[in-house]
Design a protein around this motif. Structure first.
Motif, PDB file in Angstrom:
ATOM      1  N   ARG A 104      11.958 -10.418  -1.726  1.00 25.00           N
ATOM      2  CA  ARG A 104      10.577 -10.237  -2.188  1.00 25.00           C
ATOM      3  C   ARG A 104       9.718  -9.556  -1.119  1.00 25.00           C
ATOM      4  NH1 ARG A 104       7.104 -12.790  -5.858  1.00 25.00           N
ATOM      5  NH2 ARG A 104       8.735 -14.247  -6.487  1.00 25.00           N
ATOM      6  N   PHE A 105      10.050  -9.822   0.140  1.00 27.83           N
ATOM      7  CA  PHE A 105       9.261  -9.228   1.220  1.00 27.83           C
ATOM      8  C   PHE A 105       9.284  -7.702   1.170  1.00 27.83           C
ATOM      9  CE2 PHE A 105       9.092  -7.616   5.629  1.00 27.83           C
ATOM     10  CZ  PHE A 105       7.833  -8.049   5.976  1.00 27.83           C
ATOM     11  N   PHE A 106      10.369  -7.113   0.681  1.00 21.05           N
ATOM     12  CA  PHE A 106      10.506  -5.662   0.641  1.00 21.05           C
ATOM     13  C   PHE A 106      10.145  -5.063  -0.717  1.00 21.05           C
ATOM     14  CE2 PHE A 106      13.458  -7.260   3.821  1.00 21.05           C
ATOM     15  CZ  PHE A 106      13.137  -6.474   4.916  1.00 21.05           C
ATOM     16  N   THR A 107       9.885  -5.886  -1.711  1.00 22.50           N
ATOM     17  CA  THR A 107       9.624  -5.358  -3.053  1.00 22.50           C
ATOM     18  C   THR A 107       8.243  -5.716  -3.587  1.00 22.50           C
ATOM     19  OG1 THR A 107      10.646  -7.325  -4.055  1.00 22.50           O
ATOM     20  CG2 THR A 107      12.075  -5.418  -3.639  1.00 22.50           C
ATOM     21  N   ALA A 108       7.506  -6.576  -2.917  1.00 22.40           N
ATOM     22  CA  ALA A 108       6.205  -7.032  -3.410  1.00 22.40           C
ATOM     23  C   ALA A 108       5.084  -6.416  -2.588  1.00 22.40           C
ATOM     24  CB  ALA A 108       6.120  -8.560  -3.357  1.00 22.40           C
ATOM     25  N   GLY A 109       3.890  -6.416  -3.182  1.00 22.59           N
ATOM     26  CA  GLY A 109       2.706  -5.965  -2.479  1.00 22.59           C
ATOM     27  C   GLY A 109       2.074  -7.109  -1.698  1.00 22.59           C
ATOM     28  N   ASP A 110       0.874  -6.867  -1.204  1.00 22.14           N
ATOM     29  CA  ASP A 110       0.196  -7.859  -0.386  1.00 22.14           C
ATOM     30  C   ASP A 110      -0.309  -9.008  -1.252  1.00 22.14           C
ATOM     31  OD1 ASP A 110      -0.822  -9.067   1.800  1.00 22.14           O
ATOM     32  OD2 ASP A 110      -2.537  -7.745   2.065  1.00 22.14           O
ATOM     33  N   SER A 111      -0.506 -10.161  -0.636  1.00 19.37           N
ATOM     34  CA  SER A 111      -0.982 -11.345  -1.341  1.00 19.37           C
ATOM     35  C   SER A 111      -1.645 -12.277  -0.337  1.00 19.37           C
ATOM     36  CB  SER A 111       0.168 -12.060  -2.050  1.00 19.37           C
ATOM     37  OG  SER A 111      -0.278 -13.264  -2.637  1.00 19.37           O
ATOM     38  N   ARG A 112      -2.563 -13.092  -0.849  1.00 20.46           N
ATOM     39  CA  ARG A 112      -3.165 -14.132  -0.013  1.00 20.46           C
ATOM     40  C   ARG A 112      -2.191 -15.274   0.253  1.00 20.46           C
ATOM     41  NH1 ARG A 112      -7.526 -11.921   2.461  1.00 20.46           N
ATOM     42  NH2 ARG A 112      -8.948 -10.932   0.958  1.00 20.46           N
ATOM     43  N   GLU A 113      -1.207 -15.416  -0.603  1.00 23.18           N
ATOM     44  CA  GLU A 113      -0.189 -16.443  -0.423  1.00 23.18           C
ATOM     45  C   GLU A 113       0.964 -15.862   0.390  1.00 23.18           C
ATOM     46  OE1 GLU A 113      -0.648 -19.462  -1.406  1.00 23.18           O
ATOM     47  OE2 GLU A 113      -2.500 -19.056  -2.521  1.00 23.18           O
ATOM     48  N   PRO A 114       1.286 -16.426   1.542  1.00 21.48           N
ATOM     49  CA  PRO A 114       2.353 -15.852   2.377  1.00 21.48           C
ATOM     50  C   PRO A 114       3.708 -15.829   1.689  1.00 21.48           C
ATOM     51  CG  PRO A 114       1.686 -18.019   3.188  1.00 21.48           C
ATOM     52  CD  PRO A 114       0.690 -17.624   2.149  1.00 21.48           C
ATOM     53  N   GLU A 115       3.953 -16.774   0.777  1.00 23.86           N
ATOM     54  CA  GLU A 115       5.240 -16.790   0.085  1.00 23.86           C
ATOM     55  C   GLU A 115       5.406 -15.597  -0.846  1.00 23.86           C
ATOM     56  OE1 GLU A 115       3.008 -19.174  -0.095  1.00 23.86           O
ATOM     57  OE2 GLU A 115       3.778 -20.802   1.153  1.00 23.86           O
ATOM     58  N   LEU A 116       4.294 -15.003  -1.306  1.00 23.40           N
ATOM     59  CA  LEU A 116       4.344 -13.901  -2.255  1.00 23.40           C
ATOM     60  C   LEU A 116       4.056 -12.550  -1.612  1.00 23.40           C
ATOM     61  CD1 LEU A 116       2.347 -15.575  -5.189  1.00 23.40           C
ATOM     62  CD2 LEU A 116       4.813 -15.576  -4.813  1.00 23.40           C
ATOM     63  N   ALA A 117       3.674 -12.530  -0.344  1.00 24.89           N
ATOM     64  CA  ALA A 117       3.273 -11.290   0.308  1.00 24.89           C
ATOM     65  C   ALA A 117       4.482 -10.436   0.670  1.00 24.89           C
ATOM     66  CB  ALA A 117       2.455 -11.591   1.562  1.00 24.89           C
ATOM     67  N   GLY A 118       4.342  -9.128   0.537  1.00 29.60           N
ATOM     68  CA  GLY A 118       5.397  -8.183   0.891  1.00 29.60           C
ATOM     69  C   GLY A 118       4.808  -6.909   1.476  1.00 29.60           C
ATOM     70  N   ILE A 119       5.687  -6.012   1.889  1.00 28.95           N
ATOM     71  CA  ILE A 119       5.252  -4.792   2.567  1.00 28.95           C
ATOM     72  C   ILE A 119       5.429  -3.546   1.704  1.00 28.95           C
ATOM     73  CG2 ILE A 119       5.770  -5.737   4.839  1.00 28.95           C
ATOM     74  CD1 ILE A 119       8.313  -3.955   4.787  1.00 28.95           C
ATOM     75  N   TRP A 120       5.849  -3.708   0.441  1.00 29.75           N
ATOM     76  CA  TRP A 120       6.123  -2.525  -0.362  1.00 29.75           C
ATOM     77  C   TRP A 120       4.858  -1.689  -0.575  1.00 29.75           C
ATOM     78  CZ3 TRP A 120       9.544   0.769  -1.346  1.00 29.75           C
ATOM     79  CH2 TRP A 120       9.482   1.602  -2.464  1.00 29.75           C
ATOM     80  N   GLY A 121       3.744  -2.326  -0.837  1.00 33.06           N
ATOM     81  CA  GLY A 121       2.498  -1.586  -1.018  1.00 33.06           C
ATOM     82  C   GLY A 121       2.107  -0.823   0.242  1.00 33.06           C
ATOM     83  N   ALA A 122       2.238  -1.465   1.412  1.00 38.04           N
ATOM     84  CA  ALA A 122       1.913  -0.795   2.661  1.00 38.04           C
ATOM     85  C   ALA A 122       2.905   0.321   2.967  1.00 38.04           C
ATOM     86  CB  ALA A 122       1.891  -1.808   3.807  1.00 38.04           C
ATOM     87  N   ALA A 123       4.186   0.114   2.631  1.00 38.60           N
ATOM     88  CA  ALA A 123       5.181   1.160   2.874  1.00 38.60           C
ATOM     89  C   ALA A 123       4.907   2.391   2.013  1.00 38.60           C
ATOM     90  CB  ALA A 123       6.583   0.614   2.600  1.00 38.60           C
ATOM     91  N   VAL A 124       4.553   2.176   0.733  1.00 34.21           N
ATOM     92  CA  VAL A 124       4.222   3.309  -0.135  1.00 34.21           C
ATOM     93  C   VAL A 124       2.948   3.991   0.346  1.00 34.21           C
ATOM     94  CG1 VAL A 124       3.606   3.970  -2.485  1.00 34.21           C
ATOM     95  CG2 VAL A 124       5.409   2.287  -2.100  1.00 34.21           C
ATOM     96  N   GLY A 125       1.966   3.206   0.784  1.00 32.46           N
ATOM     97  CA  GLY A 125       0.752   3.801   1.341  1.00 32.46           C
ATOM     98  C   GLY A 125       1.038   4.624   2.582  1.00 32.46           C
ATOM     99  N   SER A 126       1.948   4.143   3.438  1.00 31.46           N
ATOM    100  CA  SER A 126       2.342   4.923   4.618  1.00 31.46           C
ATOM    101  C   SER A 126       3.034   6.227   4.206  1.00 31.46           C
ATOM    102  CB  SER A 126       3.268   4.099   5.514  1.00 31.46           C
ATOM    103  OG  SER A 126       2.602   2.981   6.047  1.00 31.46           O
ATOM    104  N   PHE A 127       3.859   6.163   3.152  1.00 35.17           N
ATOM    105  CA  PHE A 127       4.542   7.373   2.692  1.00 35.17           C
ATOM    106  C   PHE A 127       3.537   8.427   2.228  1.00 35.17           C
ATOM    107  CE2 PHE A 127       6.006   9.703  -1.089  1.00 35.17           C
ATOM    108  CZ  PHE A 127       6.997  10.481  -0.518  1.00 35.17           C
ATOM    109  N   TRP A 128       2.586   8.030   1.370  1.00 35.05           N
ATOM    110  CA  TRP A 128       1.603   9.010   0.895  1.00 35.05           C
ATOM    111  C   TRP A 128       0.743   9.541   2.039  1.00 35.05           C
ATOM    112  CZ3 TRP A 128       2.597  11.144  -3.407  1.00 35.05           C
ATOM    113  CH2 TRP A 128       3.104  10.457  -4.496  1.00 35.05           C
ATOM    114  N   THR A 129       0.382   8.670   2.968  1.00 36.45           N
ATOM    115  CA  THR A 129      -0.433   9.108   4.109  1.00 36.45           C
ATOM    116  C   THR A 129       0.330  10.088   4.988  1.00 36.45           C
ATOM    117  OG1 THR A 129      -1.574   6.964   4.087  1.00 36.45           O
ATOM    118  CG2 THR A 129      -1.796   8.299   6.062  1.00 36.45           C
ATOM    119  N   MET A 130       1.606   9.784   5.279  1.00 38.58           N
ATOM    120  CA  MET A 130       2.402  10.694   6.090  1.00 38.58           C
ATOM    121  C   MET A 130       2.670  12.016   5.365  1.00 38.58           C
ATOM    122  SD  MET A 130       2.972   9.364   9.054  1.00 38.58           S
ATOM    123  CE  MET A 130       1.275   8.792   8.898  1.00 38.58           C
ATOM    124  N   LEU A 131       2.785  11.963   4.037  1.00 37.56           N
ATOM    125  CA  LEU A 131       2.983  13.195   3.272  1.00 37.56           C
ATOM    126  C   LEU A 131       1.773  14.111   3.396  1.00 37.56           C
ATOM    127  CD1 LEU A 131       4.736  14.806   1.268  1.00 37.56           C
ATOM    128  CD2 LEU A 131       3.588  13.574  -0.583  1.00 37.56           C
TER     129      LEU A 131
END
Length: 341
Positions: A104-131
């Motif tokens: 879930r950490f690699f497939t979910a977006g950010d969340s206020r709950e640490p159990e549900l939080a992931g980095i996929w949203g930030a990774a996609v944002g980094s991709f568009w920014t670097m593009l």
């Protein structure tokens, strides 16, 4: 706080007294065989406990069947209650709880709950920014380097431009963030917290690195290459783009990748343009609200929940992995296509 500390010290010095352990005090759980007790009062000669899981007769228990579980954080200040802790420990003993890889950490977006939080949203944002950064910085930086090395006359104006390019490479990154906030967001109206705004700011920050590396690579091409092309009838433009540029490409790509790796790890300029906002949805384009991996690490490190410490460490490892891969790619391209004249 001093008064509370003095009161605690006074009660500790007073012998024979008992201290009640409510939900605002640290939790002390006593394990007796397969049963669990929760201490509700502690004194210098013993205490009183309430059963959570029924305890077998103590006479039938061996000496090693006793144990303590102490949680310094009060029950009222955490999400997991004492009963839940007991249930989890009991399930562990019965082999009903296992540790698995957290996908879930690699497939979910950010969340206020640490159990549900992931980095996929930030990774996609980094991709568009670097593009956006690459699309803007690479052609402009390479064309500027070719012009300065091959076509620009040597006068005071070009000397002034070269000095300023070298100076811009040493400007703190937060200055570019202030520039983006005042010009691109305030004047041109670029969407706030978008990869488009972040890419423009990072492209300005990366341009000096790309120009300096590209000029060094172009300058390393022997003059005999240029003389031979001109002698065969090629124009200066054809000589630059058909002969000099391909030979200088390994060094240009190396400098570009290093500049992009530096931009990938930047946080301060992106915070200035609002990419520090809490974004749950995964961005689908360069104008959607987004965040990036370094800013995600910065945000998680400031959250009070203990579980976000592991999320922060994992996100740092992912970011370092990307940086190592980009630098390894730069080294590979340099070694693979480098020519010695």
């Amino acid at each position: 706080m001093l008064a509370v500390a003095e009161d605690l010290e006074a009660r500790a010095r007073r012998g024979g007294g008992a201290e009640a352990l409510d939900e605002t005090a640290p939790s002390v759980l006593l394990r007796v065989g397969d049963g669990w007790l929760k201490m509700v009062e502690v004194g210098d000669s013993g205490g009183i406990a309430e059963p959570i899981v029924p305890v077998a007769p103590v006479e039938a228990l061996p000496a090693d069947a006793w144990g303590f579980y102490i949680h310094d954080q009060p029950e009222a200040a955490r999400k997991v209650s004492d009963r839940q802790i007991v249930w989890i420990e009991t399930l562990k003993d019965r082999g009903r709880v296992e540790t698995v890889f957290n996908t879930r950490f690699f497939t979910a977006g950010d969340s206020r709950e640490p159990e549900l939080a992931g980095i996929w949203g930030a990774a996609v944002g980094s991709f568009w920014t670097m593009l956006v950064t690459f699309v803007l910085a690479f052609p402009i930086g390479v064309l500027a380097a070719i012009y300065l090395e091959e076509f620009a006359p040597k006068n005071r104006l070009t000397d002034f431009v070269e000095v300023n390019i070298n100076n811009l490479a040493a400007v703190p990154s937060i200055v570019f963030g202030l520039l983006g906030l005042a010009v691109f967001l305030g004047f041109f109206g670029v969407p706030r917290s978008s990869p488009l705004a972040g890419g423009i700011v990072l492209a300005l920050m990366t341009l000096p690195t790309i120009i300096i590396a590209s000029r060094a690579s172009i300058r390393a091409v022997p003059p005999s290459i240029r003389d031979a092309a001109l002698a065969l009838g090629a124009s200066r433009l054809q000589t630059s783009f058909h002969h000099v540029f391909p030979l200088a490409m390994p060094g240009i790509l190396t400098g570009t990748i290093i500049g992009m790796a530096q931009a990938l790890g930047e946080t301060a300029p992106l915070i200035m343009i609002g990419m520090v906002a809490f974004i749950v949805d995964v961005p689908t384009g360069i104008t959607d609200s987004a965040t990036v991996l370094p800013v995600q690490v910065f945000r998680w490190s400031d959250f009070p929940e203990r579980a976000f410490e592991a999320r922060t460490a994992a996100a740092i490892c992912v970011l370092l992995l990307f940086l190592v891969l980009m630098n390894a790619l730069a080294v590979f391209l340099r070694k693979r296509f480098e020519r010695r004249w």
